[in-house]
Write an enzyme that holds these catalytic residues in place. Structure first.
Site, PDB file in Angstrom:
ATOM      1  CD  GLU A 123      -3.105  -0.702   2.250  1.00 39.24           C
ATOM      2  OE1 GLU A 123      -2.674  -0.464   3.370  1.00 39.24           O
ATOM      3  OE2 GLU A 123      -4.313  -1.349   1.909  1.00 39.24           O
ATOM      4  CD  GLU A 128      -4.429  -5.679   2.304  1.00 40.38           C
ATOM      5  OE1 GLU A 128      -5.134  -5.093   2.849  1.00 40.38           O
ATOM      6  OE2 GLU A 128      -3.079  -5.636   2.207  1.00 40.38           O
TER       7      GLU A 128
END
Length: 686
Positions: A150, A312
């Site tokens: 991320e 995710e």
């Protein structure tokens, strides 16, 4: 993508064995098998363990886990562990610590805590990636590489400031060119030496105005946003290259955040450097389902329609919102299939086993704190896992076909919201979402494209709020339209060039010829203030009067046909919506932010003219449909977001329900909060 290694849709998620004693690992393997888990992401945050000091590397624990996963027939998405630098590194090499917008140097802590231009961070992150590649390149469990995690940080330290100057030298060549591009004659900002340039932050050009972050020099801030996106991307490519030098055939990716519309990073530019796009998606019950659908379509568009990985999601509650309700029964499966319906080739969770300490201890997981399989969440995850096993590889690699495209541009987004006018209420994503929603509601599939993509594949191209017109784009749009395409754009378009300088001789600048109009002024309406537009003729369902708000462009026709006029204010009777015939096609300009009904009816009219049909007709409200295809086999997804069952009429085709193996014709009954996946044969010529 994986060279024949995988014969089904991947199912799994983030696993953090370093947080658990060794005896838990074997139990997790048992539970993974029960749930149908076949891939895990590991080693994402293990840098501190893998490298306890500058000289020492230890991979004993990772060796054991890799072997255990291989023994249990589970693939590995191997993290490079560089998502958070170790404490010893911050202590010994403070250049690794980022500096925030206020000029404050951060201390060790959190994550996303590394300066992207730190020599220390780049040196040791690349070394770690290379050592991992050398050690595991031939490991039978390894499927792909997960670099960092991320990504997302803007740093304003002196090192970044120095690198910014070098980036500018490469881009502009001379200070004269830079001063011209930045319009530095304003407020006496002319630069005579490169080292006079400083980072645009709260100590220089940025400040709060009415509670909103603004900049005095949007051109400087825009270039810094580009520079930072490039700097962080270079961190990714350095690790990627270190892996591929050792193992050239490796599949390497990283996971995009914020459901795909993360503002600081230009994901179109990033996608070019990735083997496959991977997304972290966390929809909530207060989001419209079109909100999430749009972001999945955007992810698919980043690599010209290639499937992406859902890296995710959560099987249960989140933990970072003010309130974090449970996902109701059936929702995990339904929302997972929404990603698959729109191009995902995996379903993965954060996290597989729930942490028992620190920030994410209440973030949802497949295995809860109770530690066994006798929970509602585990049962639902296992049910989905078994369904994905049943589907095998039929849907994997399938594409989505669209005849309508929405032009999306991160740099345009940055430039619009750096602008100091005409209203702080203009938000790029909100307008894009409105136009997407109109097509979503009509069950018309949409691709997202960048300014570099081929528009000629589409019958309709929509560019909401095309404020920045990059070099060559106007000519490209003219050629597309002249060859028969339909182009649609909106208010506040064609205003500036790539350095945020206004294109003179009237709005919409380089688009004037294509659109056949001149915009004299732009009226910014106050909150809760509205205007109206009235159609000059009926076009399909388009007729009568519609409300508008936010901005109103005062338009003069220069050859365009006036389709609607304003209903009030001193510009009552002036053009509000126009259509210009251009070659074999036409270009539309919607000069104000209209109510949803107008956009829906306009796009329905344009689709009818181009013979673009909905995937299914007569679909009940709150039912979503999408279609993927592979060869001559098509896969129709019907997702019922309602609580009660619905009957959905089908086209006159024989279908096979892939989840039940039933043969279906005419119509299908879909229970509340469930999905139906129908396969059918469809001859294709492409």
């Amino acid at each position: 993508m994986f060279q024949g290694k995988v014969n089904k849709m991947l199912y799994g998620g983030d696993y953090n064995p370093e947080q658990w004693p060794r005896e838990i690992w074997d139990e997790d393997m048992r539970l993974f098998e029960l749930a149908g888990i076949d891939i895990v992401s590991i080693n994402v945050f293990s840098w501190a363990y893998n490298q306890p000091d500058e000289q020492t590397y230890r991979f004993d624990r990772l060796d054991e886990m890799m072997d255990l996963l291989q023994k249990n027939n589970i693939w590995v998405s191997l993290g490079t562990s560089t998502a958070a630098h170790p404490a010893w590194m911050a202590k010994k090499y403070p250049d690794v610590l980022a500096v925030d917008m206020d000029g404050k140097k951060r201390k060790f802590g959190r994550r996303h805590n590394s300066c992207p231009n730190s020599p220390t961070f780049r040196k040791y992150s690349v070394l770690m990636a290379r050592k991992l590649a050398e050690r595991y390149k031939d490991h039978p469990a390894l499927l792909m590489w997960h670099v960092n995690n991320e990504y997302g940080l803007r740093c304003y330290c002196e090192r970044c400031e120095q690198q910014f100057r070098l980036w500018l030298k490469e881009k502009y060549g001379t200070l004269d060119a830079l001063n011209s591009a930045w319009y530095t004659a304003f407020w006496g900002h002319t630069f005579y030496e490169w080292d006079e340039i400083v980072a645009p932050n709260n100590l220089s050009e940025h400040y709060k105005l009415y509670g909103v972050d603004v900049t005095n020099f949007s051109s400087i801030s825009l270039d810094y946003a580009r520079f930072m996106s490039d700097s962080v991307l270079e961190c990714y490519t350095l690790e990627r290259d270190a892996i591929k030098e050792v193992a050239p055939d490796s599949v390497v990716t990283t996971n995009f955040q914020s459901n795909g519309t993360y503002k600081p990073l230009d994901y179109f530019k990033w996608a070019k450097e990735m083997d496959v796009v991977a997304l972290d998606s966390y929809p909530t019950s207060d989001m419209a389902m079109s909100y999430t659908a749009m972001r999945y379509d955007l992810m698919r568009g980043l690599k010209q329609g290639q499937p992406f990985l859902l890296m995710e999601s959560t099987p249960s509650a989140l933990n970072w919102k003010p309130q974090n309700p449970l996902k109701r029964p059936g929702i995990t499966k339904l929302w997972s299939y929404q990603a698959v319906a729109r191009g995902a080739d995996s379903v993965m969770y954060f996290q597989l086993r729930r942490s028992f300490g620190a920030f994410e201890k209440f973030h949802g997981a497949m295995i809860d704190h109770v530690g066994h399989e006798h929970t509602r969440v585990f049962r639902e995850c296992a049910e989905l896992g078994h369904e994905l096993q049943h589907l095998d590889d039929r849907i994997v690699g399938a594409r989505v076909e669209a005849k309508v495209a929405i032009l999306f541009d991160w740099e345009n987004w940055w430039a619009i919201e750096y602008s100091s006018g005409p209203t702080i209420d203009l938000k790029y994503l909100n307008i894009v979402q409105k136009y997407y929603d109109a097509l979503y509601g009509q069950h018309v599939q949409v691709d997202f494209v960048s300014v570099d993509d081929d528009f000629n594949r589409y019958d309709i191209v929509i560019a909401p709020v095309l404020y920045m017109v990059k070099q060559g784009l106007a000519n490209k749009l003219e050629q597309y339209t002249a060859q028969g395409g339909t182009f649609v754009t909106t208010f506040f378009s064609g205003i500036v060039n790539e350095t945020d300088l206004v294109t003179l001789n009237g709005y919409p600048g380089e688009l004037k010829k294509l659109l056949g109009i001149w915009v004299e002024e732009i009226d910014s309406l106050m909150p809760n203030q509205t205007n109206s537009i009235t159609m000059t003729q009926q076009l399909g369902k388009l007729s009568g009067t519609y409300t508008s708000d936010l901005l109103c462009d005062l338009i003069h026709s220069e050859g365009a046909e006036v389709i609607a006029e304003y209903g009030s204010e001193f510009y009552k009777g002036m053009a509000a919506v126009t259509r210009n015939k251009f070659g074999q096609g036409e270009a539309w300009y919607v000069g104000t932010n209209t109510e949803d009904a107008f956009i829906q009816q306009l796009l329905e009219h344009l689709c009818e003219k181009k013979e673009i049909k909905a995937i299914l007709a007569s679909v009940p409200e709150q039912v979503e449909v999408s279609k993927r295809y592979k060869g001559n086999q098509s896969f129709l997804f019907i997702l019922n977001h309602r609580d009660e069952e619905v009957t959905v009429p089908l086209n006159n085709i024989k279908y096979t329900n892939l989840l039940t193996n039933e043969t279906i014709e005419q119509q299908v009954l879909v229970d509340g909060k469930t999905v139906c996946i129908l396969e059918y044969h469809e001859e294709r010529t492409d």
